[in-house]
Design an enzyme around this catalytic site. Sequence first.
Site: not given
Ligand code: BES
Ligand code: ZN
Ligand code: MN
Length: 494
Positions: A263, A268, A275, A286, A345, A347, A349
């Site tokens: 990734k 992000d 966020k 990220d 968010d 993103e 996947r």
């Molecule tokens: N990059 C984040 C995941 C992340 C969060 C990595 C904290 C490291 C530390 C990812 O893109 C994300 O935002 N995931 C969301 C998914 C949700 C919207 C289903 C998450 O984990 O909140």
């Molecule tokens: Zn992310």
């Molecule tokens: Mn995200």
Amino acid sequence: MKLSFQSRKPTAVEADVLVTFIHQSEPERSRDQEGLVNLFGEGAIPPLSIRDFAGKENETALVYVSEGRRHRRLLLAGLGEQRQPSPERYRRSAAVAAKKAKSLKAASMLFILPLLKKAAEDVIMALGEGALLGLYRFDKYVSKQKEEEKRLSEIIFASEDKKIAAAAKAALHRAQIIAEAVILARDLANAPGNEIYPETLAEVAVQSGKKAGYKVNVLNEKEIEKLGMGGIMGVSQGSTRPPRFLILEYGRPSKKTVVLVGKGVTFDTGGISIKPSANMSEMKMDMSGGAAVIGALEAVSRLKLPVHVIGLIPAVENMPSGNSIRPGDILRHYNGKTSEVDNTDAEGRLILADALGYAERYKPAAVIDLATLTGACVVALGHHATGMMGNDAGLMKRLKDAGEATYERVWELPLFDEYERLIKSDVADVKNVGGRWAGAITAGWFLRKFIGNYKWIHLDIAGTAILEENGEYNQKGGSGVGVRLLTEFLRHWK
Ligand code: BES
Ligand code: ZN
Ligand code: MN
């Protein structure tokens, strides 16, 4: 920082600080201290009270050994109670000792090798790796650095033993290359979003490929669009930074091709589903999965491993703007399947879906993706284990073994069929979020919808790639996780 070996009596080596590793032991002299007496001679080392130094894990003490009229600094580094410490124990002790030597303003340091009966190569490798990784700092933007902080430049290993010499040379060569690859991955993760964005991430990969001897092909936005990679195009459309799709290749095509997918979200923000601002800066990391893939290709290539490895990195920046994708938008991915974007968010996947589809071209024997994919994985496993999901138990066992050897441990989460319906969409083939529960698993299931006919592992490195605290050989910030794990996995890949 250079690791070097000298086939001579350690006491004959010139170095600012000598380091010896000592087990925790009884108040009376341990076997290790006997070893030191043999080395330096009776009476050269002052008797040390157990209260000042017991050899506990990560304990250190500085003593002066007399050699005639000369006095040299000898750093005792504790290994703890185990009679046969694991490589991880040596890795940590070496890191602690190296940091201590640096604080003593040493320019060079000598590791007196322990009397090893078995696994000499693994132990020496761990010592070298621990020292190099322990000394790492992301400080290139700090204008005024203390002079002495930069002095330490050589770590010398010495032994007269011929068997140890052979093991040491091989181990230190490997440690040097792998640690440098981890450091590259850490530097990429720690670099801010205004320095590393898709185009510059691609440039770093190109440079790494030139240096290490592997091929890098960079696709631009037009080519990405033409390939039908709707996830990458969709996520990147809110940013002024255009996307890139990086294709790295090492070795000759074979029946055992491994594809690594990383990734590469260079920042992000969450996009329209933005966020909260607290700790958002961490999202400069990220792209840690992509960084791990670049690091692994560099290491495998410099080590000249007999494997064929492809690295695929979809690189984008996820920003909110008038051009961003909206919740409710539907994207069409490389393999033709559609996804409903319920949350912008989620993103990672969306871009990985395209890359996993593309991986099928190589008819791979295994595909491993690495992604800082979900906060849910951090909730489940914290910072000490990478979440692993996949469709092949044998492949997962191999990766688990590599995780134990490197201490980049992975832990399986189940992809039970029952979780699949959590990402069912009413309007598209799949929805990009699965609701409150099992967030790491529903993300894994989403990816599974896009894989080809191959054995596959998904590694959620959200907790292990981004650290909140300093450790012995890890610092707060990017850990470079995945580089050592993948290199170890590929070293045994047949
Ligand atoms: N990059 C984040 C995941 C992340 C969060 C990595 C904290 C490291 C530390 C990812 O893109 C994300 O935002 N995931 C969301 C998914 C949700 C919207 C289903 C998450 O984990 O909140
Ligand atoms: Zn992310
Ligand atoms: Mn995200």
